[in-house]
Scaffold this motif. Structure first.
Motif, PDB file in Angstrom:
ATOM      1  N   LYS A 456       0.807  -1.213   0.000  1.00  0.00           N
ATOM      2  CA  LYS A 456       0.000   0.000   0.000  1.00  0.00           C
ATOM      3  C   LYS A 456       0.846   1.272   0.000  1.00  0.00           C
ATOM      4  CE  LYS A 456      -2.777   0.902   3.563  1.00  0.00           C
ATOM      5  NZ  LYS A 456      -3.892   0.715   4.530  1.00  0.00           N
ATOM      6  N   LYS A 457       2.038   1.168   0.566  1.00  0.00           N
ATOM      7  CA  LYS A 457       2.836   2.389   0.688  1.00  0.00           C
ATOM      8  C   LYS A 457       3.553   2.730  -0.608  1.00  0.00           C
ATOM      9  CE  LYS A 457       3.320   2.131   5.566  1.00  0.00           C
ATOM     10  NZ  LYS A 457       4.132   2.400   6.728  1.00  0.00           N
ATOM     11  N   LYS A 458       3.579   3.980  -0.920  1.00  0.00           N
ATOM     12  CA  LYS A 458       4.307   4.378  -2.114  1.00  0.00           C
ATOM     13  C   LYS A 458       5.806   4.407  -1.807  1.00  0.00           C
ATOM     14  CE  LYS A 458       4.312   9.344  -1.550  1.00  0.00           C
ATOM     15  NZ  LYS A 458       3.663  10.614  -1.883  1.00  0.00           N
ATOM     16  N   MET A 459       6.607   4.314  -2.845  1.00  0.00           N
ATOM     17  CA  MET A 459       8.040   4.282  -2.630  1.00  0.00           C
ATOM     18  C   MET A 459       8.707   5.367  -3.452  1.00  0.00           C
ATOM     19  SD  MET A 459       8.757   0.266  -3.385  1.00  0.00           S
ATOM     20  CE  MET A 459      10.320   0.409  -2.553  1.00  0.00           C
ATOM     21  N   ILE A 460       9.803   5.872  -2.926  1.00  0.00           N
ATOM     22  CA  ILE A 460      10.616   6.797  -3.703  1.00  0.00           C
ATOM     23  C   ILE A 460      11.943   6.125  -3.958  1.00  0.00           C
ATOM     24  CG2 ILE A 460      11.795   9.013  -3.677  1.00  0.00           C
ATOM     25  CD1 ILE A 460       9.429  10.021  -1.932  1.00  0.00           C
ATOM     26  N   PHE A 461      12.322   6.070  -5.203  1.00  0.00           N
ATOM     27  CA  PHE A 461      13.591   5.452  -5.556  1.00  0.00           C
ATOM     28  C   PHE A 461      14.507   6.501  -6.165  1.00  0.00           C
ATOM     29  CE2 PHE A 461      16.290   3.486  -8.839  1.00  0.00           C
ATOM     30  CZ  PHE A 461      17.122   2.786  -7.988  1.00  0.00           C
ATOM     31  N   ASP A 462      15.678   6.624  -5.583  1.00  0.00           N
ATOM     32  CA  ASP A 462      16.645   7.577  -6.100  1.00  0.00           C
ATOM     33  C   ASP A 462      17.699   6.825  -6.921  1.00  0.00           C
ATOM     34  OD1 ASP A 462      18.482   9.499  -6.633  1.00  0.00           O
ATOM     35  OD2 ASP A 462      18.557  10.300  -4.597  1.00  0.00           O
ATOM     36  N   PRO A 463      17.671   6.993  -8.245  1.00  0.00           N
ATOM     37  CA  PRO A 463      18.607   6.250  -9.091  1.00  0.00           C
ATOM     38  C   PRO A 463      20.055   6.581  -8.775  1.00  0.00           C
ATOM     39  CG  PRO A 463      16.931   7.375 -10.406  1.00  0.00           C
ATOM     40  CD  PRO A 463      16.823   7.900  -9.011  1.00  0.00           C
ATOM     41  N   LYS A 464      20.296   7.741  -8.177  1.00  0.00           N
ATOM     42  CA  LYS A 464      21.671   8.125  -7.854  1.00  0.00           C
ATOM     43  C   LYS A 464      22.234   7.258  -6.727  1.00  0.00           C
ATOM     44  CE  LYS A 464      21.254  12.659  -7.312  1.00  0.00           C
ATOM     45  NZ  LYS A 464      19.975  13.200  -7.799  1.00  0.00           N
ATOM     46  N   GLU A 465      21.347   6.788  -5.853  1.00  0.00           N
ATOM     47  CA  GLU A 465      21.783   5.889  -4.787  1.00  0.00           C
ATOM     48  C   GLU A 465      21.494   4.464  -5.236  1.00  0.00           C
ATOM     49  OE1 GLU A 465      19.577   6.970  -1.328  1.00  0.00           O
ATOM     50  OE2 GLU A 465      20.193   9.066  -1.472  1.00  0.00           O
ATOM     51  N   SER A 466      22.542   3.673  -5.361  1.00  0.00           N
ATOM     52  CA  SER A 466      22.295   2.315  -5.819  1.00  0.00           C
ATOM     53  C   SER A 466      21.656   1.513  -4.684  1.00  0.00           C
ATOM     54  CB  SER A 466      23.599   1.666  -6.258  1.00  0.00           C
ATOM     55  OG  SER A 466      24.512   1.672  -5.185  1.00  0.00           O
ATOM     56  N   ILE A 467      20.999   0.442  -5.077  1.00  0.00           N
ATOM     57  CA  ILE A 467      20.352  -0.416  -4.092  1.00  0.00           C
ATOM     58  C   ILE A 467      21.426  -1.119  -3.266  1.00  0.00           C
ATOM     59  CG2 ILE A 467      18.933  -2.474  -3.821  1.00  0.00           C
ATOM     60  CD1 ILE A 467      17.370  -1.567  -6.289  1.00  0.00           C
ATOM     61  N   ASP A 468      21.241  -1.060  -1.964  1.00  0.00           N
ATOM     62  CA  ASP A 468      22.245  -1.572  -1.038  1.00  0.00           C
ATOM     63  C   ASP A 468      22.305  -3.101  -1.063  1.00  0.00           C
ATOM     64  OD1 ASP A 468      24.104  -1.679   0.962  1.00  0.00           O
ATOM     65  OD2 ASP A 468      23.066  -0.244   2.236  1.00  0.00           O
ATOM     66  N   LEU A 469      23.456  -3.652  -0.774  1.00  0.00           N
ATOM     67  CA  LEU A 469      23.598  -5.100  -0.646  1.00  0.00           C
ATOM     68  C   LEU A 469      23.936  -5.492   0.790  1.00  0.00           C
ATOM     69  CD1 LEU A 469      25.577  -6.028  -3.909  1.00  0.00           C
ATOM     70  CD2 LEU A 469      23.128  -5.844  -3.579  1.00  0.00           C
ATOM     71  N   HIS A 470      23.682  -4.564   1.722  1.00  0.00           N
ATOM     72  CA  HIS A 470      23.934  -4.863   3.130  1.00  0.00           C
ATOM     73  C   HIS A 470      22.665  -4.620   3.929  1.00  0.00           C
ATOM     74  CE1 HIS A 470      28.295  -5.005   2.469  1.00  0.00           C
ATOM     75  NE2 HIS A 470      28.059  -4.050   1.592  1.00  0.00           N
ATOM     76  N   GLY A 471      22.596  -5.241   5.116  1.00  0.00           N
ATOM     77  CA  GLY A 471      21.454  -4.990   5.980  1.00  0.00           C
ATOM     78  C   GLY A 471      20.201  -5.684   5.487  1.00  0.00           C
TER      79      GLY A 471
END
Length: 599
Positions: A456-471
């Motif tokens: 249900k929640k909308k998301m904001i994706f910032d292409p400048k920040e890559s998707i993390d592979l930690h946590g």
RNA sequence: GGUCCCGUAGCUCAUCUGGAUAGAGCGACAGCCUUCUAAGCUGUAGGUACUUGGUUCGAGUCCAAGCGGGAUCACCA
């Protein structure tokens, strides 16, 4: 029955036995997992009963706890703290669970039930390639379908392809006028991207033409209508509807390019469909429904012959269902398709994975079907999800501000490669194995990123920040799995050893805190999957799997497994990690995320 | 304007459908690799859960009002 359910039931029976003159309901009994700062595994909340029973919470806790210990074989101890009865589960309950299920691939799988559902997802337009926002839809749909199947339901995955209409003609016109016969093979461009390029081209030309007309003194709205390229597009749509052979041929050719591109993308995403519906086949279906509704007086007609439904008794407005010229609108098509799905498969439920911008549309669709007396109205469920936005706002394919799905996958795989190399973890792999590993890590990270948030929640994706592979990521879970597999390899055990590897095992030693916590979490897997199915929420599975992997990592850190103090401990821990790996695999598998045995 | 959704640590999100002193990840800081993979583990700092009322033994959770953000209300799809 899960422990949680057993405790509820046992508490109800205990209360009933202790206070026969009172009536109790199962719903009154709140059983939670005990907070880490207290001893115990599960907690019964006593406050709801103290009023009617007129007793002190702690007295009730003692009585209830004593009774539960005496009359069930679940508990080893109880302790009442300020109104909460904390119950400790017997080690044997956990070790029995482990012995019965450590290599059970069906743990958490519900028995088949007679419920047939259709789940429609993806449902793309054929004028442009898929973007990041579509990925949320696709992953959500695919994962939810798996979760419902796991719940024992029969699921038909459907894709309703929006393959006709003015927006499709826009790409066609632009290609015709500016394409010079370019094809995917002549240009080396993936079919859906090629068509998308002409959609953008159309809009650029259109803007230019409007600007030109406006500079000649025409007002803007007039110019939008009269721009030659728009005129040509509308003419093409009319020709299409008439069945003009040239137009149909162009249409088929370009759509086929797109399908080839989409199929390629779907394959990379690891998703599939059992049934395709094409709007070019179904768009006329709703008309008949509307006409009979008109004949029955459920709908009404205006002077211009347009047909409407009055929803004011539902607190809504009037809604157009057929234009004055008899052509159908979006809603009309959807009415027809909704019925068609029902007629095709006799489904009990029809789930639509559609962004929340269409909440109103879906609500109206259901109400109209109900008014028309179509039984399919009952089963309609809108699995609504928030849109994925960029920091600058919504993605607009018309303006080219989209994060392309194919590009995103490529980037994720490159990221996985870079990080694996940076961590120096490439030894002992063949090139093909490395490629597969990067794919697993990159795609896993992407899927997890989009699934871990409540739909249900909308998301904001910032292409400048890559998707993390930690946590809180798929990588974390994959890593825990790879570590387990590594231990099993060293012990010469298969990933799923059978009980012959643990012949003569008897659990007699006390479980440590970390062992108990892992087992407690494993025991909850079935009810977590049940909750995910009930709420159509892959995010629940994400949260659970991450929590389990966390517990494992912590356990791993302070408990030697292969070199445990005794053989019994070693075997118990081996079974424990076998089961942990199996549950992680099964959970991630539902989300379409693969777990490597080595990374 | 009507209807619907959202608002929790600097950021991204949980909180088991009303239960104990609101928890994770990222980021920051401090520790832990001659012992099964450090993509990990342990610890510290970080909170008026948008605000104000109400219901309740108990509210981030339910109700009301307000504030802020978003979606939608087309003879577009």
């Amino acid at each position: 029955m899960t422990l949680h359910q057993q405790i509820k039931a046992a508490s109800l029976a205990a209360l009933q036995a202790l206070y026969p003159e009172q009536a109790f309901e199962l719903d009154q009994i709140a059983v939670n997992q005990t907070k880490p700062e207290f001893t115990g595994h599960y907690t019964v909340v006593l406050f709801p009963f103290v009023k009617t029973l007129r007793c002190k919470p702690n007295e009730l806790g003692e009585k209830l706890g004593d009774y539960l210990l005496a009359h069930t074989s679940l508990f080893s101890a109880h302790q009442t703290v300020s109104g909460f009865l904390n119950l400790s589960i017997k080690d044997q309950v956990f070790t029995d669970l482990l012995l019965h299920n450590f290599n059970n691939p069906n743990f958490g799988k519900a028995a088949p039930k007679s419920k047939k559902v259709m789940l429609e997802y993806s449902s793309p337009n054929t004028n442009k390639p898929l973007h990041f926002g579509h990925l949320r839809n696709i992953f959500l749909g695919y994962a939810t379908a798996n979760i419902l199947k796991n719940d024992g339901q029969e699921v038909i995955k459907a894709n309703l392809v929006n393959d006709r209409g003015i927006h499709i003609c826009k790409s066609m016109i632009a290609w015709q006028d500016y394409g010079n016969g370019a094809t995917p093979s002549s240009t080396g461009i993936k079919g859906d991207h090629l068509v998308g390029d002409y959609y953008v081209r159309f809009n650029n030309e259109y803007k230019k033409q409007i600007a030109a007309l406006v500079s000649q003194g025409m007002d803007a709205t007039q110019a939008e209508k009269e721009a030659p390229i728009m005129q040509a597009t509308q003419a093409m749509l009319r020709d299409w509807e008439k069945g003009d052979e040239n137009v149909r041929q162009l249409w088929k050719m370009m759509n086929d390019w797109v399908y080839e591109g989409f199929n390629n993308t779907y394959a990379r995403l690891g998703v599939d469909f059992d049934k395709y519906y094409f709007e070019s086949n179904t768009y006329l279906l709703g008309k008949q429904l509307v006409e009979s509704g008109l004949a029955n007086g459920i709908l009404y007609q205006k002077e211009d012959h347009s047909v409407w439904v009055d929803l004011s008794d539902e607190g809504l407005d009037q809604k157009l269902l057929l234009r004055g010229d008899g052509t159908s609108v979006y809603m009309t098509q959807d009415l027809g398709t909704a019925k068609l799905k029902y007629d095709d498969y006799g489904i009990d439920q029809s789930i639509y994975v559609i962004a929340d911008e269409q909440n109103y549309h879906m609500q109206v669709l259901q109400i109209i079907l109900k008014k028309l007396g179509e039984p399919c109205w009952k089963g309609i469920y809108h699995l609504s999800y928030g849109m994925v936005e960029l920091p600058s706002g919504r993605m607009k394919s018309r303006e080219g501000t989209v994060v392309d799905a194919d590009d995103m996958m490529d980037e994720m795989i490159v990221l996985a490669k870079e990080q694996t190399e940076a961590a120096g973890k490439t030894e002992g792999f063949s090139d093909a194995e490395l490629q597969d590993l990067y794919e697993m890590i990159g795609m896993g990270a992407l899927k997890f990123y989009l699934l871990r948030v409540e739909p249900k929640k909308k998301m904001i994706f910032d292409p400048k920040e890559s998707i993390d592979l930690h946590g809180f990521t798929a990588t974390f879970i994959q890593y825990a799995h790879a570590r387990i597999c590594s231990i099993l390899r060293r012990e010469n055990l298969p990933i799923m050893p059978d009980s012959s590897h643990f012949q003569g095992f008897v659990a007699s030693e006390k479980l440590t805190d970390a062992e108990g916590k892992l087992l407690l979490s494993l025991e909850q897997f079935p009810e977590v999957l049940k909750a995910a199915a009930n709420e159509y929420s892959p995010a629940i599975v994400c949260n659970y799997a991450f929590g389990l992997a966390q517990l494992f990592n912590s356990f791993y850190d302070n408990h030697p497994i292969a070199k445990a103090a005794t053989d019994e401990k070693k075997n118990l821990r081996l079974m424990l990690i076998v089961m942990t790996a199996q549950v992680l695999r099964q959970g991630m598998n539902l989300l379409g995320i693969r777990l490597p045995e080595k990374m």
